[in-house]
Design an enzyme around this catalytic site. Structure first.
Site: not given
Ligand SMILES: NC(=O)c1ccc[n+]([C@@H]2O[C@H](COP(=O)([O-])OP(=O)(O)OC[C@H]3O[C@@H](n4cnc5c(N)ncnc54)[C@H](O)[C@@H]3O)[C@@H](O)[C@H]2O)c1
Length: 260
Positions: A148, A161, A163, A165
């Protein structure tokens, strides 16, 4: 000086994953689901892993892949999930780990439990995927982890978060040194991206509009923007790239803080 001769690749082939096995951790929703669609779109056999079985099953049906449910922060579960994926589709060519959840509160209010949960859900599964996943991979394989911009810069209320990432990016670059030349390992660091989780956390109707004002490319990210970058790392297009973090944020992080 002698001329350097090299074969010109078929560029179309570099992006082709036909018959190759791609395993996506957290593939059931948002960026993870889109990554499954992207990999399947260029021919991969996809194993969709999610802690939520209903989500994994729905996406596996969309891509004609294998649904696997389990907790990616649990060592025994990861051993089992990787084993079941390999039994079905053979050694893994590409592993994408999308899992991550941001915290939302000041550092002063972070309890020991929240600290541990933040590290588990953003960093522990990366450690397990690197260790257990690497053993199941083919030579020439590629692993991609979703970091991120919060791991590269700081923001109030993102202490754990950020730390975790930041730790992810360093862990991945160490792994790249140890796993080369057989396996490449990289990070995609998204900026603000419209996903179901963000929509749930920010129901305000103008949330994305306001966020877009900070982005030189004029909009927040789409899950396909992030999946495209992940696909670049999963394919041979990035065959000479490892240990890197690619920021995908519409240019938002390039802005100078002061108005001139
Ligand atoms: N959406 C944003 O603006 C944004 C920005 C920066 C980084 N990110 C990163 O992008 C990634 C995805 O984001 P998103 O919003 O699509 O995520 P999300 O939460 O919608 O999807 C993550 C999926 O992972 C699954 N999951 C959670 N814990 C789990 C575990 N322990 N074992 C197996 N599966 C598990 C959840 O059930 C979910 O289906 C994340 O790493 C997030 O930190 C997102």
């Amino acid at each position: 000086m002698g001329s350097i001769t090299e074969p010109t690749p078929e560029y179309r082939d570099l992006i082709d994953l036909t018959g190759r096995h791609v395993l996506v951790l957290g593939g059931g929703l948002g960026i993870g689901r889109q990554t499954c669609l992207a990999a399947a779109g260029v021919g991969a056999k996809v194993s969709v892993v999610d802690v939520d079985h209903v989500r994994a099953k729905a996406v596996a049906e969309e891509v004609g892949g294998l649904a696997l449910s389990g907790d990616a922060t649990d060592r025994a579960d990861v051993e089992r999930l990787v084993g079941e994926a390999v039994a079905r589709f053979g050694p893994v060519h590409g592993l994408a780990d999308i899992i991550g959840i941001s915290d939302n509160g000041p550092l002063s209010e972070v309890t020991d439990e929240l600290w541990q949960r933040g590290l588990d859900l953003n960093l522990r599964h990366v450690f397990l995927a690197l260790q257990i996943g690497a053993r199941a991979m083919t030579e020439g394989g590629s692993m991609v982890f979703v970091g991120s911009v919060s791991g590269l810069r700081s923001a109030p209320n993102h202490a754990v978060y950020g730390a975790a990432k930041a730790g992810l990016a360093n862990l991945v670059s160490t792994a790249a040194l140890e796993l080369g030349p057989d396996i490449r390992v990289n990070v995609v660091a998204p900026g603000q991206t419209a996903t179901p989780r963000v929509a749930e956390r920010h129901p305000e109707p103008d949330y994305y509009e306001k966020a877009a004002q900070q982005v030189p490319l004029g909009r927040v990210g789409r899950t396909s923007d992030i999946a495209s970058a992940i696909l670049f790392f999963l394919t041979d297009l990035s065959g000479w790239v490892t240990g890197q973090t690619l920021v995908v944020d519409g240019g938002a992080g390039r802005k100078f803080a002061y108005r001139l």
